[in-house]
Design an enzyme around this catalytic site. Structure first.
Site, mmCIF file in Angstrom:
data_model
loop_
_atom_site.group_PDB
_atom_site.id
_atom_site.type_symbol
_atom_site.label_atom_id
_atom_site.label_comp_id
_atom_site.label_asym_id
_atom_site.label_seq_id
_atom_site.Cartn_x
_atom_site.Cartn_y
_atom_site.Cartn_z
ATOM 1 N N GLU A 24 1.341 -3.267 -5.025
ATOM 2 C CA GLU A 24 0.711 -4.164 -4.520
ATOM 3 C C GLU A 24 -0.729 -3.842 -4.327
ATOM 4 O O GLU A 24 -1.609 -4.110 -3.268
ATOM 5 C CB GLU A 24 1.048 -4.464 -2.710
ATOM 6 C CG GLU A 24 2.517 -4.899 -2.696
ATOM 7 C CD GLU A 24 2.812 -5.148 -1.345
ATOM 8 O OE1 GLU A 24 2.115 -5.039 -0.418
ATOM 9 O OE2 GLU A 24 3.956 -5.480 -1.135
ATOM 10 N N ASN B 207 7.403 -7.545 -5.093
ATOM 11 C CA ASN B 207 7.554 -7.559 -3.726
ATOM 12 C C ASN B 207 7.737 -8.996 -3.127
ATOM 13 O O ASN B 207 6.706 -9.394 -3.132
ATOM 14 C CB ASN B 207 6.688 -6.617 -2.877
ATOM 15 C CG ASN B 207 6.743 -5.170 -3.278
ATOM 16 O OD1 ASN B 207 7.661 -4.856 -4.185
ATOM 17 N ND2 ASN B 207 5.638 -4.477 -2.939
ATOM 18 N N GLU C 164 10.714 -4.953 -3.748
ATOM 19 C CA GLU C 164 11.009 -4.953 -2.207
ATOM 20 C C GLU C 164 11.290 -6.466 -1.674
ATOM 21 O O GLU C 164 10.658 -7.330 -2.419
ATOM 22 C CB GLU C 164 9.757 -4.561 -1.504
ATOM 23 C CG GLU C 164 9.373 -3.172 -1.437
ATOM 24 C CD GLU C 164 7.770 -3.055 -0.712
ATOM 25 O OE1 GLU C 164 7.545 -3.727 0.256
ATOM 26 O OE2 GLU C 164 7.093 -1.955 -1.251
ATOM 27 N N GLN D 2 4.286 6.256 4.671
ATOM 28 C CA GLN D 2 5.216 5.490 5.614
ATOM 29 C C GLN D 2 6.413 6.612 6.047
ATOM 30 O O GLN D 2 7.383 6.214 7.026
ATOM 31 C CB GLN D 2 5.770 4.265 5.221
ATOM 32 C CG GLN D 2 4.600 3.043 5.072
ATOM 33 C CD GLN D 2 5.127 1.865 4.273
ATOM 34 O OE1 GLN D 2 5.256 1.924 3.112
ATOM 35 N NE2 GLN D 2 5.302 0.933 5.279
ATOM 36 N N TRP E 182 2.203 0.685 8.512
ATOM 37 C CA TRP E 182 0.973 0.504 8.578
ATOM 38 C C TRP E 182 0.178 0.222 9.775
ATOM 39 O O TRP E 182 0.642 0.933 10.574
ATOM 40 C CB TRP E 182 0.640 -0.585 7.410
ATOM 41 C CG TRP E 182 1.251 -0.057 5.990
ATOM 42 C CD1 TRP E 182 2.162 -0.750 5.500
ATOM 43 C CD2 TRP E 182 1.189 1.005 5.264
ATOM 44 N NE1 TRP E 182 2.991 -0.214 4.344
ATOM 45 C CE2 TRP E 182 2.129 0.914 4.207
ATOM 46 C CE3 TRP E 182 0.210 2.047 5.287
ATOM 47 C CZ2 TRP E 182 1.985 2.108 3.147
ATOM 48 C CZ3 TRP E 182 0.245 2.964 4.562
ATOM 49 C CH2 TRP E 182 1.304 2.926 3.365
ATOM 50 N N TYR F 190 8.738 -11.534 0.116
ATOM 51 C CA TYR F 190 9.345 -11.498 1.498
ATOM 52 C C TYR F 190 9.440 -12.975 1.939
ATOM 53 O O TYR F 190 10.335 -13.222 2.600
ATOM 54 C CB TYR F 190 8.343 -10.801 2.465
ATOM 55 C CG TYR F 190 8.709 -9.154 2.165
ATOM 56 C CD1 TYR F 190 7.845 -8.498 1.277
ATOM 57 C CD2 TYR F 190 9.419 -8.501 3.017
ATOM 58 C CE1 TYR F 190 7.790 -7.164 1.129
ATOM 59 C CE2 TYR F 190 9.432 -6.997 2.895
ATOM 60 C CZ TYR F 190 8.703 -6.498 2.001
ATOM 61 O OH TYR F 190 8.893 -4.976 1.700
ATOM 62 N N PHE G 281 11.846 -2.157 9.775
ATOM 63 C CA PHE G 281 12.665 -2.820 8.633
ATOM 64 C C PHE G 281 13.566 -2.211 7.972
ATOM 65 O O PHE G 281 14.052 -2.479 6.854
ATOM 66 C CB PHE G 281 11.261 -2.700 7.454
ATOM 67 C CG PHE G 281 10.352 -4.090 7.407
ATOM 68 C CD1 PHE G 281 10.628 -5.056 6.750
ATOM 69 C CD2 PHE G 281 9.221 -4.101 8.428
ATOM 70 C CE1 PHE G 281 9.987 -6.240 6.540
ATOM 71 C CE2 PHE G 281 8.225 -5.284 8.051
ATOM 72 C CZ PHE G 281 8.751 -6.285 7.264
ATOM 73 N N ARG H 121 13.671 3.860 -4.784
ATOM 74 C CA ARG H 121 12.332 3.854 -5.208
ATOM 75 C C ARG H 121 11.384 4.364 -4.060
ATOM 76 O O ARG H 121 11.722 4.316 -2.905
ATOM 77 C CB ARG H 121 11.852 2.099 -5.013
ATOM 78 C CG ARG H 121 10.356 1.837 -5.585
ATOM 79 C CD ARG H 121 9.912 0.419 -5.465
ATOM 80 N NE ARG H 121 8.624 0.289 -5.709
ATOM 81 C CZ ARG H 121 7.813 -0.314 -4.796
ATOM 82 N NH1 ARG H 121 8.199 -1.104 -3.693
ATOM 83 N NH2 ARG H 121 6.539 -0.178 -4.845
ATOM 84 N N HIS I 202 0.913 4.074 -3.472
ATOM 85 C CA HIS I 202 1.478 2.949 -2.443
ATOM 86 C C HIS I 202 0.450 3.078 -1.491
ATOM 87 O O HIS I 202 0.622 3.749 -0.341
ATOM 88 C CB HIS I 202 2.759 3.276 -2.056
ATOM 89 C CG HIS I 202 3.579 2.167 -1.500
ATOM 90 N ND1 HIS I 202 4.715 1.696 -1.933
ATOM 91 C CD2 HIS I 202 3.219 1.597 -0.294
ATOM 92 C CE1 HIS I 202 5.261 0.565 -1.072
ATOM 93 N NE2 HIS I 202 4.170 0.627 0.010
#
Ligand code: PNW
Length: 488
Positions: A174, A314, A389, A26, A446, A316, A454, A83, A128
């Protein structure tokens, strides 16, 4: 007013980590330079139709070349940790079937040294989502047990070259999301989906997500045991795993819906944490899936004994869970047998569980932070935790001006409220040792490409210029108010 002069107990422990999180695909760019091999995400994003805006991570935010500038941004916020993930294909372009790419080693050495020079601790993920495409082409990557040898070898290389300075290692980011999206819905590489999901043409097995998960768990265990036997004593770091954690609120007080919420956790998160920490799959998965669930051999269990030093979370958003085992449900996410017979929904009587956002899966439900942390604390005997996250996304609306993006007061409200409930969980005894905001910068989101932002900093994708948003300035203030380190 009299209370004001009394020193309050610190909300966040001393040595608490405040940082931001990122990932190689990313952020880095430089996708085919300096000896890097192609990754599964390079191949996937270059295939027409896979990414919403037709974009890819070829350049992303070009952190490969801008890392010094980005470190200055972190230093300015007063962060004490960062991170990031290492690109496997940059270190081992052909997996264990080729050489170590020394240019890749050199790059991460420079990044790590520059971080430490500023007093920012590196918190490093080995993967990741992105892996060398070579492993897919040779043997189907996570579907083959052969991948365990590749991951062990790769982890060993990273510990050997970076472990003298990296004290926090994450094996996987994840894996629950990677297994579901790669092998069930098929929306991430390798685009395989089960018969009853999605509409991709390859793959047709309910078992593939379970097999991929099994090989990921054993790869994790292989890396941890390598770290423990060869490196941990001399290097003195710790190693853990990061899971995506949703808070599932039972949609009613009925015991049916409470059990459904429990099944939701088991089929989503405990799927990975239970084997790693207890050496077995969640009981609900065993009962429902029976022999379709892969088994751990005695040899596997021996390797898995190593456990973990911390759990990365993580978090959200929250959803409601509604029973579909004893009740009839309409089709929807969660309802199939392989997912555990619960309906995942954000709505109860037409009212969303939290304030809606421009990101379809993201609802603002800060209480979920306290609940998920407390759930993990209780289930896993208060294993040390990090919030690896947490963050807020906004659509990259072409009609918005840069000024609109910079005035991100909704992101500030989101982070402030989630941090409040994190502090509450900590005050009740949860051993949480750090919080990483997703993310330092706007970046490649993604399959949404660059359509979602973000970042605490705005990125102009024409010039790659980074500009702090209101949230960056707020986070800096928050850290200096709450960090015991900063004042000493
Ligand atoms: C994470 N959910 O994915 C990823 O680790 C990041 O790379 C990504 O950029 C970030 O979140 C923002 O999307 C998620 O279902 C996957 O709640 C699933 C969920 C949340 C985040």
């Amino acid at each position: 007013i009299a209370m004001k002069s009394k020193p309050q107990p610190p909300v966040f422990p001393s040595n608490f980590f405040f940082g931001t999180a990122s990932s190689s695909y990313q952020y880095e760019g430089a996708f085919s330079s300096y000896g890097k091999g192609l990754s599964n995400w390079d191949i996937f994003s270059h295939e027409a139709g896979n990414i919403l805006d037709g974009s890819n991570g070829d350049i992303a935010v070009d952190q490969y070349h801008h890392y010094l500038e980005d470190l200055d941004l972190m230093e300015d916020l007063g962060l004490n940790s960062y991170r990031f993930s290492i690109s496997w294909a940059r270190i081992l372009p052909k997996g264990r079937f080729g050489n170590v790419n020394m240019a890749g080693i050199k790059h991460y050495n420079k990044l790590i040294d520059a971080l430490l020079h500023k007093g920012i601790y590196p918190f490093v993920s080995l993967t990741h989502y992105d892996i060398p495409q070579e492993l897919e082409d040779r043997y189907g990557a996570w579907l083959s047990p052969k991948v365990q040898d590749d991951f062990r070898y790769y982890a060993d290389v990273c510990f050997k070259y970076f472990g003298d300075r990296v004290k926090y290692w994450v094996t996987f980011n994840e894996p629950n999301v990677a297994a579901i999206r790669g092998y069930r819905s098929g929306i991430y590489p390798p685009s395989r989906c089960s018969a009853s999901f999605g509409n991709c043409s390859t793959g047709d097995s309910l078992e593939e997500p379970l097999i991929a998960a099994h090989n990921i768990i054993l790869s994790h265990a292989a890396a941890v045991s390598t770290y423990q036997t060869k490196y941990q004593k001399t290097q003195g770091g710790s190693i853990g795993i990061v899971v995506n954690a949703i808070w599932f609120e039972p949609i009613s007080n009925s015991s049916k819906d409470k059990l459904a919420a429990e099944r939701a956790q088991s089929f989503y998160m405990n799927w990975f944490l239970d084997p790693i920490i207890f050496g077995r799959y969640p009981v609900e998965m065993q009962q429902i899936l029976g022999s379709q669930l892969p088994a751990f051999s005695r040899k596997d269990l021996n390797k898995m004994k190593s456990g973990i030093d911390f759990i990365g979370i993580n978090h959200y958003t929250s959803f409601y869970a509604k029973d579909c085992m004893y009740s009839q449900c309409e089709q929807g996410p969660g309802v199939s047998r392989s997912e555990g017979y619960y309906l995942r929904t954000a709505f109860k009587d037409g009212i969303p569980i939290g304030v809606t956002t421009e990101v379809d899966w993201l609802y603002v439900h800060p209480l979920g932070m306290e609940k998920i942390v407390t759930y993990i604390k209780e289930r896993y005997n208060n294993t040390p935790m990090f919030i690896t996250e947490n963050g807020y996304g906004e659509l990259n609306n072409p009609n918005s001006s840069v000024k609109d993006f910079l005035n991100d007061y909704r992101r500030v409200e989101y982070m402030n409220s989630y941090l409040d409930f994190l502090a509450l969980a900590i005050s009740k005894g949860a051993d949480v040792r750090g919080y990483f905001a997703w993310s330092l910068l706007d970046n490649f989101e993604w399959i949404s490409g660059y359509t979602v932002r973000f970042g605490l900093h705005h990125v102009d994708y024409g010039t790659l210029e980074r500009t702090p948003k209101i949230s960056a300035i707020w986070f800096k203030q928050f850290i200096s108010n709450h960090s015991n380190l900063a004042s000493t």
